[in-house]
Design a protein around this motif. Structure first.
Motif, PDB file in Angstrom:
ATOM      1  N   ASP A 169       1.758  -5.677  14.781  1.00  0.00           N
ATOM      2  CA  ASP A 169       0.580  -5.270  14.035  1.00  0.00           C
ATOM      3  C   ASP A 169       1.158  -5.295  12.484  1.00  0.00           C
ATOM      4  O   ASP A 169       0.479  -4.628  11.745  1.00  0.00           O
ATOM      5  CB  ASP A 169       0.008  -4.130  14.529  1.00  0.00           C
TER       6      ASP A 169
ATOM      7  N   ALA B 135       1.410   1.295  14.466  1.00  0.00           N
ATOM      8  CA  ALA B 135       0.130   1.965  13.632  1.00  0.00           C
ATOM      9  C   ALA B 135       0.185   3.378  14.031  1.00  0.00           C
ATOM     10  O   ALA B 135      -0.183   4.167  13.331  1.00  0.00           O
ATOM     11  CB  ALA B 135      -1.048   1.073  14.035  1.00  0.00           C
TER      12      ALA B 135
ATOM     13  N   HIS C 123      -4.661  -2.359  20.231  1.00  0.00           N
ATOM     14  CA  HIS C 123      -4.477  -0.767  19.953  1.00  0.00           C
ATOM     15  C   HIS C 123      -4.950   0.142  21.088  1.00  0.00           C
ATOM     16  O   HIS C 123      -3.771   0.444  21.730  1.00  0.00           O
ATOM     17  CB  HIS C 123      -5.442  -0.407  18.771  1.00  0.00           C
TER      18      HIS C 123
ATOM     19  N   ASN D  64       1.231  -4.976   9.013  1.00  0.00           N
ATOM     20  CA  ASN D  64       0.156  -5.153   7.969  1.00  0.00           C
ATOM     21  C   ASN D  64       0.522  -4.241   7.006  1.00  0.00           C
ATOM     22  O   ASN D  64       1.192  -3.342   7.138  1.00  0.00           O
ATOM     23  CB  ASN D  64      -1.004  -4.845   8.632  1.00  0.00           C
ATOM     24  N   PRO D  65      -0.131  -4.289   5.829  1.00  0.00           N
ATOM     25  CA  PRO D  65       0.241  -3.401   4.663  1.00  0.00           C
ATOM     26  C   PRO D  65       0.000  -2.128   4.662  1.00  0.00           C
ATOM     27  O   PRO D  65       0.319  -1.108   4.055  1.00  0.00           O
ATOM     28  CB  PRO D  65      -0.295  -3.954   3.421  1.00  0.00           C
ATOM     29  N   GLY D  66      -0.973  -1.589   5.564  1.00  0.00           N
ATOM     30  CA  GLY D  66      -1.824  -0.423   5.638  1.00  0.00           C
ATOM     31  C   GLY D  66      -1.078   0.488   6.708  1.00  0.00           C
ATOM     32  O   GLY D  66      -0.525   1.477   6.594  1.00  0.00           O
TER      33      GLY D  66
ATOM     34  N   ILE E 186      -7.891  -1.533   3.575  1.00  0.00           N
ATOM     35  CA  ILE E 186      -7.993  -2.882   3.857  1.00  0.00           C
ATOM     36  C   ILE E 186      -8.848  -3.669   2.466  1.00  0.00           C
ATOM     37  O   ILE E 186      -7.930  -4.548   2.020  1.00  0.00           O
ATOM     38  CB  ILE E 186      -9.047  -3.424   4.989  1.00  0.00           C
TER      39      ILE E 186
ATOM     40  N   HIS F 183      -9.538  -5.796  17.892  1.00  0.00           N
ATOM     41  CA  HIS F 183      -8.990  -4.331  17.652  1.00  0.00           C
ATOM     42  C   HIS F 183      -9.999  -3.451  18.219  1.00  0.00           C
ATOM     43  O   HIS F 183     -11.198  -3.291  17.648  1.00  0.00           O
ATOM     44  CB  HIS F 183      -9.028  -4.384  16.251  1.00  0.00           C
TER      45      HIS F 183
ATOM     46  N   ARG G 115       0.842  -1.333   0.109  1.00  0.00           N
ATOM     47  CA  ARG G 115      -0.073  -0.091  -0.071  1.00  0.00           C
ATOM     48  C   ARG G 115       0.840   1.173  -0.018  1.00  0.00           C
ATOM     49  O   ARG G 115       0.427   2.303   0.587  1.00  0.00           O
ATOM     50  CB  ARG G 115      -0.914  -0.030   1.200  1.00  0.00           C
TER      51      ARG G 115
ATOM     52  N   TYR H 154      -6.324   7.959   6.850  1.00  0.00           N
ATOM     53  CA  TYR H 154      -6.579   6.823   6.542  1.00  0.00           C
ATOM     54  C   TYR H 154      -8.079   6.358   6.689  1.00  0.00           C
ATOM     55  O   TYR H 154      -8.251   5.582   5.721  1.00  0.00           O
ATOM     56  CB  TYR H 154      -6.109   5.983   8.035  1.00  0.00           C
TER      57      TYR H 154
ATOM     58  N   GLN I 258      -9.261   1.756  18.661  1.00  0.00           N
ATOM     59  CA  GLN I 258      -7.826   2.454  17.665  1.00  0.00           C
ATOM     60  C   GLN I 258      -8.386   3.877  17.189  1.00  0.00           C
ATOM     61  O   GLN I 258      -7.240   4.649  17.629  1.00  0.00           O
ATOM     62  CB  GLN I 258      -7.678   1.701  16.597  1.00  0.00           C
TER      63      GLN I 258
END
Ligand SMILES: O=C(O)CC[C@@H]1NC(=O)NC1=O
Ligand SMILES: [Fe+3]
Length: 397
Positions: free
Chosen positions: A312, A285, A260, A314-316, A99, A237, A76, A89, A240
């Protein structure tokens, strides 16, 4: 087979009243895959057993990354640029990115291709002394694709010397075909997907994303009711980007963890403490989204909530493949002490996975999963930025 590790500063992370449960100039007796004894003196019945001297190096429990999304396709990086250009975001997610864009990239891959794209992330994490990792689904968002993700996670655990715990995260986001119909998605995909994954032995815990851009407490409750019916533990989660009462909801299901927690309040912290629900803090994050509200660490401490830390990955929101850097961020950004950060990546992370009887500290009866560092002080593991001092990871005698 038996083996003695000697000449060590042993940070057992046992809560003995001594910082880090530290044992100076100590030795560890390993019998097969378990720790037999820990201390300064070698028991007489071990006098003839071979010993390896580590010259005063620091020993800790092997590290545990208790919250990752490392199985996914693509990246991403473009969203990284969009956020630099001022998009938030949430704006990107509501515009169909986030996502959902990782779902498109993931669902276009075969199981083998997904393994191949995930393995470099796993190897990078393992290089820092990790012996246990949690891996979530959540980038499939249809039944077969969620099962594929969990099969990939299980397969990764057969390819490397690592314990993989899987979490079903079908309630991660509402896919485009269900836009505006989140309840239908829960009924037609998330719940039957969980049943199918459980039937195939692919699920160790059930997770969800309780947030305005994801699922409501009522929708998460439906998923957790199903998990409970299947005898599966839950985690969430929560809090957050806002406070929907997710932590309190998780605690009401005796959740292993709530993760989070930037918007957690005292009420939620007290509910977590009463239920034994671990707070998993995710500074990657917080850092990547440039959040301004840190999790309320003082409230967590005052309430007596266990605190873990995790990448955490993750690609984002957290393309982070270093648990050591995560520990540094937890201290620098969230003001955890070094002992809290190290406990957070060992003892408390084990609690967040329901494995505190087996791993997370150096103690008789625990698994012989021990990280030996080219370091003397535990603080050396948290203060450096981008340096890996691992000397050797011991996984059995
Ligand atoms: O943006 C992504 O790909 C995952 C974000 C990640 N998932 C979640 O529930 N919270 C997060 O930060
Ligand atoms: Fe996450």
């Amino acid at each position: 087979m038996r083996k003695i590790l000697s000449g060590l500063r042993i940070a057992t992370l046992e809560q003995t009243g001594t910082p880090y449960g530290l044992i100076e100039n100590g030795s560890i007796g390993i019998d097969g895959e378990h720790i037999a004894w820990v201390g300064r003196d070698i028991p007489s019945d071990w006098s003839g057993i071979g010993s390896q001297d580590f010259g005063g190096r620091l020993a800790t429990p092997a590290l545990i990354d208790c919250h990752t999304h490392i199985v996914f396709g693509g990246n991403r990086a473009r969203e990284f640029e969009m956020r630099l250009e001022g998009a938030s975001y949430e704006e990107i997610a509501r515009a169909g990115g986030g996502i959902v864009s990782s779902v498109k990239a993931t669902n276009g891959l075969s199981e083998d291709e997904l393994v191949a794209q995930s393995l470099p992330r796993l190897d990078t994490l393992l290089a820092e002394g990790i012996a246990t990792i949690e891996i979530k689904s959540g980038y499939g968002l249809n039944i077969e694709a969620e099962l594929k993700m969990l099969r990939v996670a299980r397969h990764l655990g057969t390819m490397r010397p690592v314990r993989v715990l899987t979490s079903y995260l079908g309630a991660h986001a509402v896919p485009p075909e269900y836009r505006g119909r989140a309840d239908d998605y829960i009924s037609e995909v998330a719940l039957p997907g969980l049943e199918a994954a459980h039937a195939e032995g692919l699920v160790d815990a059930v997770d969800g994303f309780c947030e305005g851009i994801a699922f409501s407490p009522a929708q998460i409750t439906r998923v957790f009711e199903k998990a409970k019916a299947l005898g599966l533990p839950v985690k969430l989660h929560a809090e957050q980007l806002s406070n929907l009462g997710g932590a309190k909801l998780a605690a009401s299901f005796d959740a292993l963890s709530a993760d989070h927690l930037e918007y957690l309040d005292e009420d939620g912290a007290k509910a977590m403490a009463a239920a034994g629900t671990v707070a998993v803090l995710l500074p990657g994050a917080f850092y990547a989204l440039r959040e301004e509200r840190a999790p309320p660490v003082k409230i967590l401490r005052d309430a007596g909530v266990r605190i873990a830390v995790a990448t955490d990955c993750n690609p984002g929101t957290s393309p982070l493949t270093s648990l050591l850097l995560t520990m540094n961020m937890a201290c620098t950004l969230f003001r955890l002490t070094v002992e809290e950060a190290l406990a957070g990546a060992t003892r408390e992370a084990a609690h967040a996975l329901g494995l505190s009887r087996e791993i997370g500290t150096i103690a008789p009866g625990k698994r012989a999963e021990i990280a030996i560092w080219n370091a003397e002080q535990p603080a050396e593991l948290c203060y450096r930025i981008g340096f890996n001092p691992l000397h050797q990871l011991i996984l059995k005698a």
